[in-house]
Design a protein around this motif. Structure first.
Motif, PDB file in Angstrom:
ATOM      1  N   LYS A   1       0.814  -1.217   0.000  1.00 49.68           N
ATOM      2  CA  LYS A   1       0.000   0.000   0.000  1.00 49.68           C
ATOM      3  C   LYS A   1       0.848   1.268   0.000  1.00 49.68           C
ATOM      4  O   LYS A   1       0.514   2.256  -0.672  1.00 49.68           O
ATOM      5  CB  LYS A   1      -0.925  -0.009   1.224  1.00 49.68           C
ATOM      6  CG  LYS A   1      -2.019   1.043   1.183  1.00 49.68           C
ATOM      7  CD  LYS A   1      -2.973   0.839   2.342  1.00 49.68           C
ATOM      8  CE  LYS A   1      -4.121   1.834   2.289  1.00 49.68           C
ATOM      9  NZ  LYS A   1      -5.088   1.614   3.395  1.00 49.68           N
TER      10      LYS A   1
ATOM     11  N   ASP B   1       1.335   8.421  -7.261  1.00 53.84           N
ATOM     12  CA  ASP B   1       0.141   7.765  -6.699  1.00 53.84           C
ATOM     13  C   ASP B   1      -0.761   7.207  -7.795  1.00 53.84           C
ATOM     14  O   ASP B   1      -1.350   6.124  -7.641  1.00 53.84           O
ATOM     15  CB  ASP B   1      -0.649   8.762  -5.838  1.00 53.84           C
ATOM     16  CG  ASP B   1       0.058   9.095  -4.531  1.00 53.84           C
ATOM     17  OD1 ASP B   1       0.975   8.331  -4.142  1.00 53.84           O
ATOM     18  OD2 ASP B   1      -0.300  10.100  -3.900  1.00 53.84           O
TER      19      ASP B   1
ATOM     20  N   GLN C   1      -1.590   3.287  -8.099  1.00 54.17           N
ATOM     21  CA  GLN C   1      -2.964   2.757  -8.023  1.00 54.17           C
ATOM     22  C   GLN C   1      -3.274   1.907  -9.251  1.00 54.17           C
ATOM     23  O   GLN C   1      -3.937   0.860  -9.132  1.00 54.17           O
ATOM     24  CB  GLN C   1      -3.959   3.915  -7.933  1.00 54.17           C
ATOM     25  CG  GLN C   1      -5.401   3.470  -7.715  1.00 54.17           C
ATOM     26  CD  GLN C   1      -5.565   2.640  -6.448  1.00 54.17           C
ATOM     27  OE1 GLN C   1      -5.149   3.040  -5.366  1.00 54.17           O
ATOM     28  NE2 GLN C   1      -6.154   1.459  -6.579  1.00 54.17           N
TER      29      GLN C   1
ATOM     30  N   ASN D   1      -4.351  -2.059  -9.234  1.00 59.05           N
ATOM     31  CA  ASN D   1      -5.529  -2.550  -9.957  1.00 59.05           C
ATOM     32  C   ASN D   1      -5.162  -3.693 -10.891  1.00 59.05           C
ATOM     33  O   ASN D   1      -5.887  -4.698 -10.981  1.00 59.05           O
ATOM     34  CB  ASN D   1      -6.170  -1.410 -10.750  1.00 59.05           C
ATOM     35  CG  ASN D   1      -6.757  -0.326  -9.848  1.00 59.05           C
ATOM     36  OD1 ASN D   1      -7.011  -0.566  -8.669  1.00 59.05           O
ATOM     37  ND2 ASN D   1      -6.951   0.856 -10.405  1.00 59.05           N
TER      38      ASN D   1
END
Length: 335
Positions: free
Chosen positions: A205, A303, A307, A311
Motif C-alpha cells: 500500500k 500515486d 494505483q 488494480n
C-alpha cells in the motif's frame, strides 16, 4: 552411434529433487557463515595467499553488484535447478509478450519465506525464462548486505542477482538497447513475516519507490503474482502487536533481514523440519503497464501509477485464482 540412457526411476528422481532443495535451503541458512569462516581461516594456513588475492579482487570488483552483476549461464542451466523445479514443482506462465527492445521493471508478489519462485524463475533457466521471453535478460534484486560476504557474492551474481540499491536498479533500467528485466520482490523481508498458507496479504500500500523508479526511467511495470509461494511453510503465529512480532520487527530494523519462525517437513520424515512442503508454485507474469517518463514526478503522478499497478495486480490475481484452487471469496489485501 547415439547412446541412450535409461530414465531415472521415480524414487531416485524424488531423492535427487529433495537433495537439490536441501542444498538450496541450507545454502541460504549456512553458506554465508561458511564463506566468512573459510575466508578468515585461510589466513592461518599455508593457503593464506588465496584470501589475500581474493581480498584484492574483492576491492577491485566491489561495484559489480551495482553494475548488473556477472551471470554465468552454465551455472544458471545446471541440472540441479531442474530437480529443484520438479520438487514443488515450479512453473512460469506468460500472459503477454515482452518487447526485447525495451527494459522492464517487474514487481514480484508475494515474498514468501524464502522467495523460492523468484529464485528458480529468474536466477536459473529451470522454468525456461529465456524460452518464454526471448531476448530478455533477467536480474533479481537482493539485499546489499549479502554482497559484502566473500565468495558468496560471486555465487549470487552468477545467477543474475544484483544489489537492491537505487544505483543498481538505475544501471539495469537505463541500459541502452533494451532487453533487460529487473525483478523486485516489493514486499521485501518484512512481508515474509505474513507468509503462511492461505495468506494473500501484500505489503504494498505504501511501497511506491519502485513506481517512482519506473517513471524516472520511463520503464513499463510488469506485475507478477506467484500462486503457492506462501504455502511452502507454516509459521509460528505472530499477529501484529504481539511480543514476537515486535521482536522480529526490531531485529529486522537492526540487521536488515526478517527472521520468521517457520517450519515444514524434514528430509526423512514429514512432520517437522526446515525443508519446504511439496506444493506447486505458479508464477504468473502479467501484461506490461506503460509508464510515461518524467525525471522528477510529483507525488500525485506516482500515486496514480501506483494505483494503476495495484488494480492490474488485483485483476491478474482474480483472473487466475480459480486455476489454483483459491476460493472465490479470497482477494488480495494491501497493507
Amino acid at each position: 552411434m547415439k547412446v541412450e540412457f535409461a530414465p531415472l526411476s521415480l524414487p531416485l528422481q524424488r531423492r535427487l529433487q529433495t537433495a537439490s532443495v536441501v542444498q538450496w535451503v541450507f545454502s541460504f541458512l549456512g553458506l554465508a557463515q561458511c564463506c566468512v569462516a573459510a575466508f578468515i581461516a585461510l589466513f592461518f594456513t599455508r593457503f593464506w595467499l588465496v584470501s589475500v588475492l581474493y581480498a584484492a579482487w574483492w576491492f577491485i570488483d566491489r561495484e559489480k553488484p551495482n553494475q548488473g552483476g556477472r551471470k554465468i549461464n552454465a551455472l544458471r542451466k545446471c541440472i540441479i535447478w531442474r530437480y529443484m523445479r520438479d520438487y514443488f514443482p515450479v512453473t512460469l506462465v506468460k500472459t503477454a509478450e515482452l518487447d526485447p527492445r525495451q527494459n522492464y521493471l517487474m514487481g514480484f508478489h508475494p515474498h514468501g519465506v524464502l522467495a523460492a519462485g523468484a529464485f528458480i524463475n529468474f536466477c536459473t533457466e529451470a522454468s525456461g525464462f529465456s524460452t518464454l521471453f526471448p531476448g530478455i535478460t533477467p536480474h533479481l534484486m537482493m539485499l546489499s548486505l549479502w554482497f559484502r560476504i566473500p565468495f558468496l557474492r560471486d555465487y549470487l551474481m552468477s545467477g543474475g542477482l544484483v544489489s537492491s540499491s537505487k544505483e543498481s536498479a538505475s544501471y539495469v533500467l537505463q541500459k541502452p538497447g533494451g532487453g533487460n528485466m529487473l525483478a523486485i520482490i516489493v514486499g521485501g523481508a518484512q512481508e515474509a513475516l505474513d507468509a503462511r498458507p492461505g495468506s494473500y496479504t501484500l505489503l504494498l500500500k505504501n511501497r511506491k519507490g519502485f513506481v517512482r523508479l519506473a517513471i524516472e526511467h520511463g520503464t513499463p511495470l510488469v506485475p507478477i503474482f506467484s500462486f503457492g509461494e506462501n504455502d511452502l511453510y507454516n509459521q509460528v503465529r505472530n499477529p501484529k502487536g504481539s511480543w514476537l512480532r515486535q521482536l522480529q520487527h526490531r531485529l529486522q530494523q537492526i540487521m536488515g533481514i526478517s527472521l520468521p519462525l517457520f517450519h515444514a517437513r524434514g528430509v526423512f520424515q514429514y512432520s517437522f523440519g526446515l525443508i519446504p512442503y511439496r506444493r506447486p508454485i505458479c508464477s504468473v507474469v502479467g501484461k506490461p503497464i506503460p509508464v510515461q517518463r518524467k525525471h522528477r514526478p510529483s507525488e500525485e503522478e506516482v500515486d496514480q501509477v501506483h494505483q494503476k499497478y495495484l488494480n492490474e495486480l488485483s485483476k491478474l490475481f482474480e483472473e487466475h485464482k480459480a486455476k489454483y484452487n483459491i476460493p472465490e471469496d479470497k482477494h488480495l489485501e494491501f497493507i
